[in-house]
Design a protein around this motif. Sequence first.
Motif, PDB file in Angstrom:
ATOM      1  N   PRO A 104      40.225  40.221  41.238  1.00  9.94           N
ATOM      2  CA  PRO A 104      39.670  41.579  41.237  1.00  9.94           C
ATOM      3  C   PRO A 104      38.503  41.729  42.212  1.00  9.94           C
ATOM      4  CG  PRO A 104      39.911  40.709  39.010  1.00  9.94           C
ATOM      5  CD  PRO A 104      40.068  39.561  39.945  1.00  9.94           C
ATOM      6  N   SER A 105      37.878  40.626  42.618  1.00 14.06           N
ATOM      7  CA  SER A 105      36.714  40.701  43.505  1.00 14.06           C
ATOM      8  C   SER A 105      37.112  41.213  44.886  1.00 14.06           C
ATOM      9  CB  SER A 105      36.051  39.329  43.614  1.00 14.06           C
ATOM     10  OG  SER A 105      35.758  38.829  42.332  1.00 14.06           O
ATOM     11  N   HIS A 106      38.078  40.541  45.516  1.00 10.31           N
ATOM     12  CA  HIS A 106      38.511  40.983  46.840  1.00 10.31           C
ATOM     13  C   HIS A 106      39.373  42.239  46.755  1.00 10.31           C
ATOM     14  CE1 HIS A 106      37.181  36.863  47.506  1.00 10.31           C
ATOM     15  NE2 HIS A 106      36.830  37.293  48.699  1.00 10.31           N
ATOM     16  N   ALA A 107      40.040  42.428  45.624  1.00  8.39           N
ATOM     17  CA  ALA A 107      40.896  43.610  45.468  1.00  8.39           C
ATOM     18  C   ALA A 107      40.079  44.892  45.496  1.00  8.39           C
ATOM     19  CB  ALA A 107      41.686  43.508  44.170  1.00  8.39           C
ATOM     20  N   THR A 108      38.878  44.852  44.922  1.00  2.43           N
ATOM     21  CA  THR A 108      38.073  46.083  44.850  1.00  2.43           C
ATOM     22  C   THR A 108      36.902  46.069  45.829  1.00  2.43           C
ATOM     23  OG1 THR A 108      36.595  45.184  43.169  1.00  2.43           O
ATOM     24  CG2 THR A 108      38.582  46.312  42.379  1.00  2.43           C
ATOM     25  N   GLY A 109      36.299  44.896  46.015  1.00  4.56           N
ATOM     26  CA  GLY A 109      35.128  44.785  46.884  1.00  4.56           C
ATOM     27  C   GLY A 109      33.868  45.376  46.284  1.00  4.56           C
ATOM     28  N   ARG A 110      33.934  45.768  45.012  1.00  3.77           N
ATOM     29  CA  ARG A 110      32.786  46.428  44.374  1.00  3.77           C
ATOM     30  C   ARG A 110      32.541  45.849  42.995  1.00  3.77           C
ATOM     31  NH1 ARG A 110      33.167  52.855  45.105  1.00  3.77           N
ATOM     32  NH2 ARG A 110      32.135  52.598  43.087  1.00  3.77           N
ATOM     33  N   ARG A 111      31.300  45.402  42.750  1.00  3.68           N
ATOM     34  CA  ARG A 111      31.060  44.745  41.463  1.00  3.68           C
ATOM     35  C   ARG A 111      31.221  45.704  40.286  1.00  3.68           C
ATOM     36  NH1 ARG A 111      26.076  44.685  43.739  1.00  3.68           N
ATOM     37  NH2 ARG A 111      26.293  42.565  44.469  1.00  3.68           N
ATOM     38  N   ASP A 112      31.008  47.005  40.526  1.00  7.89           N
ATOM     39  CA  ASP A 112      31.146  47.954  39.408  1.00  7.89           C
ATOM     40  C   ASP A 112      32.608  48.179  39.012  1.00  7.89           C
ATOM     41  OD1 ASP A 112      31.700  49.293  41.805  1.00  7.89           O
ATOM     42  OD2 ASP A 112      30.966  51.220  41.066  1.00  7.89           O
ATOM     43  N   LEU A 113      33.545  47.660  39.802  1.00  7.43           N
ATOM     44  CA  LEU A 113      34.964  47.849  39.467  1.00  7.43           C
ATOM     45  C   LEU A 113      35.639  46.551  39.001  1.00  7.43           C
ATOM     46  CD1 LEU A 113      35.978  50.246  42.384  1.00  7.43           C
ATOM     47  CD2 LEU A 113      35.544  50.845  39.992  1.00  7.43           C
ATOM     48  N   ILE A 114      34.851  45.489  38.934  1.00  6.96           N
ATOM     49  CA  ILE A 114      35.455  44.199  38.553  1.00  6.96           C
ATOM     50  C   ILE A 114      35.983  44.246  37.120  1.00  6.96           C
ATOM     51  CG2 ILE A 114      34.991  41.718  38.191  1.00  6.96           C
ATOM     52  CD1 ILE A 114      34.934  42.669  41.180  1.00  6.96           C
ATOM     53  N   GLU A 115      35.201  44.843  36.234  1.00 13.66           N
ATOM     54  CA  GLU A 115      35.639  44.842  34.828  1.00 13.66           C
ATOM     55  C   GLU A 115      36.968  45.581  34.629  1.00 13.66           C
ATOM     56  OE1 GLU A 115      32.741  45.614  31.670  1.00 13.66           O
ATOM     57  OE2 GLU A 115      34.259  46.865  30.710  1.00 13.66           O
ATOM     58  N   PRO A 116      37.084  46.852  35.052  1.00  9.44           N
ATOM     59  CA  PRO A 116      38.383  47.507  34.810  1.00  9.44           C
ATOM     60  C   PRO A 116      39.539  46.815  35.524  1.00  9.44           C
ATOM     61  CG  PRO A 116      36.925  48.918  36.135  1.00  9.44           C
ATOM     62  CD  PRO A 116      36.098  47.788  35.617  1.00  9.44           C
ATOM     63  N   ALA A 117      39.290  46.300  36.731  1.00  6.02           N
ATOM     64  CA  ALA A 117      40.385  45.640  37.463  1.00  6.02           C
ATOM     65  C   ALA A 117      40.805  44.346  36.763  1.00  6.02           C
ATOM     66  CB  ALA A 117      39.961  45.361  38.906  1.00  6.02           C
ATOM     67  N   THR A 118      39.833  43.606  36.251  1.00  6.17           N
ATOM     68  CA  THR A 118      40.145  42.361  35.545  1.00  6.17           C
ATOM     69  C   THR A 118      40.952  42.640  34.283  1.00  6.17           C
ATOM     70  OG1 THR A 118      38.100  41.363  36.351  1.00  6.17           O
ATOM     71  CG2 THR A 118      39.104  40.340  34.423  1.00  6.17           C
ATOM     72  N   LEU A 119      40.509  43.633  33.533  1.00  7.25           N
ATOM     73  CA  LEU A 119      41.197  43.932  32.269  1.00  7.25           C
ATOM     74  C   LEU A 119      42.610  44.448  32.534  1.00  7.25           C
ATOM     75  CD1 LEU A 119      38.228  45.456  30.214  1.00  7.25           C
ATOM     76  CD2 LEU A 119      38.970  43.052  30.384  1.00  7.25           C
ATOM     77  N   ALA A 120      42.756  45.232  33.606  1.00  8.90           N
ATOM     78  CA  ALA A 120      44.093  45.743  33.964  1.00  8.90           C
ATOM     79  C   ALA A 120      45.016  44.593  34.355  1.00  8.90           C
ATOM     80  CB  ALA A 120      43.978  46.749  35.106  1.00  8.90           C
ATOM     81  N   ALA A 121      44.465  43.632  35.083  1.00 11.20           N
ATOM     82  CA  ALA A 121      45.277  42.487  35.520  1.00 11.20           C
ATOM     83  C   ALA A 121      45.790  41.702  34.313  1.00 11.20           C
ATOM     84  CB  ALA A 121      44.453  41.577  36.426  1.00 11.20           C
ATOM     85  N   ILE A 122      44.925  41.517  33.340  1.00 10.22           N
ATOM     86  CA  ILE A 122      45.346  40.778  32.142  1.00 10.22           C
ATOM     87  C   ILE A 122      46.424  41.563  31.394  1.00 10.22           C
ATOM     88  CG2 ILE A 122      44.566  39.921  29.882  1.00 10.22           C
ATOM     89  CD1 ILE A 122      41.920  39.152  31.251  1.00 10.22           C
ATOM     90  N   ALA A 123      46.201  42.875  31.281  1.00 11.56           N
ATOM     91  CA  ALA A 123      47.203  43.704  30.599  1.00 11.56           C
ATOM     92  C   ALA A 123      48.544  43.665  31.334  1.00 11.56           C
ATOM     93  CB  ALA A 123      46.692  45.141  30.483  1.00 11.56           C
ATOM     94  N   ALA A 124      48.495  43.538  32.661  1.00  6.01           N
ATOM     95  CA  ALA A 124      49.728  43.520  33.469  1.00  6.01           C
ATOM     96  C   ALA A 124      50.434  42.170  33.435  1.00  6.01           C
ATOM     97  CB  ALA A 124      49.411  43.909  34.915  1.00  6.01           C
ATOM     98  N   GLY A 125      49.819  41.167  32.817  1.00  5.72           N
ATOM     99  CA  GLY A 125      50.502  39.879  32.663  1.00  5.72           C
ATOM    100  C   GLY A 125      49.982  38.760  33.533  1.00  5.72           C
ATOM    101  N   ALA A 126      48.794  38.914  34.111  1.00  4.61           N
ATOM    102  CA  ALA A 126      48.261  37.857  34.986  1.00  4.61           C
ATOM    103  C   ALA A 126      48.126  36.532  34.225  1.00  4.61           C
ATOM    104  CB  ALA A 126      46.903  38.277  35.548  1.00  4.61           C
ATOM    105  N   ASP A 127      48.439  35.447  34.928  1.00  9.62           N
ATOM    106  CA  ASP A 127      48.346  34.102  34.350  1.00  9.62           C
ATOM    107  C   ASP A 127      46.984  33.467  34.584  1.00  9.62           C
ATOM    108  OD1 ASP A 127      51.062  33.816  33.393  1.00  9.62           O
ATOM    109  OD2 ASP A 127      51.648  33.779  35.503  1.00  9.62           O
ATOM    110  N   GLY A 128      46.076  34.207  35.178  1.00  7.78           N
ATOM    111  CA  GLY A 128      44.745  33.675  35.444  1.00  7.78           C
ATOM    112  C   GLY A 128      43.960  34.713  36.210  1.00  7.78           C
ATOM    113  N   ILE A 129      42.645  34.529  36.249  1.00  4.95           N
ATOM    114  CA  ILE A 129      41.764  35.454  36.967  1.00  4.95           C
ATOM    115  C   ILE A 129      40.803  34.621  37.795  1.00  4.95           C
ATOM    116  CG2 ILE A 129      39.938  37.204  36.709  1.00  4.95           C
ATOM    117  CD1 ILE A 129      42.573  38.322  35.720  1.00  4.95           C
TER     118      ILE A 129
END
Length: 285
Positions: A209-234
């Motif tokens: 989520p860090s390089h995907a967004t480039g913004r620390r204020d968006l890390i949380e929603p992007a991380t949670l979305a990735a987990i919901a989408a089935g990510a095997d790691g972050i």
Amino acid sequence: MTAPYRHQNCYEKQYPQHQSTVTIGTAAFGGAEIPIIAGPCSVESFEQLLETSEAIQNLGISCLRGGAFKPRSSPYSFQGLGEEGLKLLSAMRLQFGLGIVSEVMTPEQIPLAEAYVDCFQVGSRNMQNFELLKALGRHSKPVLLKRGLAATLDEFLMAAEYILSEGNPNVILCERGIRSFDPATRNVFDVVSIALLKQRTHLPVIADPSHATGRRDLIEPATLAAIAAGADGIILEAHPHPHKSVSDADQAISLSDLAALVPKMKAVANAVNRNVSLAVEGVLH
Ligand code: PEP
Ligand code: MN
């Protein structure tokens, strides 16, 4: 020389539930649990890594990331500490038992990095550096392969195939956002690619989520979305003093932000019948 004919690419599932597990240190990617890799964009100093390692170990995170060879857009930007940075990373492995992930950019850097890291990262800019991929395929250590800046999923999977076809089965795919037209975010996080890749391959798929967004204020929603989408790691960029980070400062989260994020990751993982893998005193729970 003609390449050998294959009925099936190595990345393809051989049966519907086919899922590979790739291990970095004590963390298994592709299983029921979701490990976290955290650490700075660049290795900067012993103190920086020590503070980061203490914090992530206290959280139960078992893998440390940090770039020693940095693929910078400008040749005048900090290029990384090179072997000195690798030595600092491996000191953290020794002291904290953390699995170490660091980028290599050329085949020549592989034998140098091999002694210090548990997983070679291939950055987006090198996703189609075929000589690098083939050389990594001749090693057995895991490879964390990042999606190219504008790579299709077919190109991404074929890049993985270059490693697999040389005999190294330990490939982890990483969605890290793709280029688009809107500078509001550094990249566009292709969250659906995680679910799609998981349909198409048995390889573990993680998200950055860090390089995907480039913004620390968006890390949380992007991380949670990735987990919901089935990510095997972050994999997350975290820094003891984010604003002072010598690279990717805008996207680095603080160690306290990381601590606040972990319970939220656990909650979302539990909602989709998974768990975040956290080790405490060497015990996975
Ligand atoms: C990094 O992980 O610091 C990095 C350079 O990532 P990417 O290759 O995804 O841009
Ligand atoms: Mn970075």
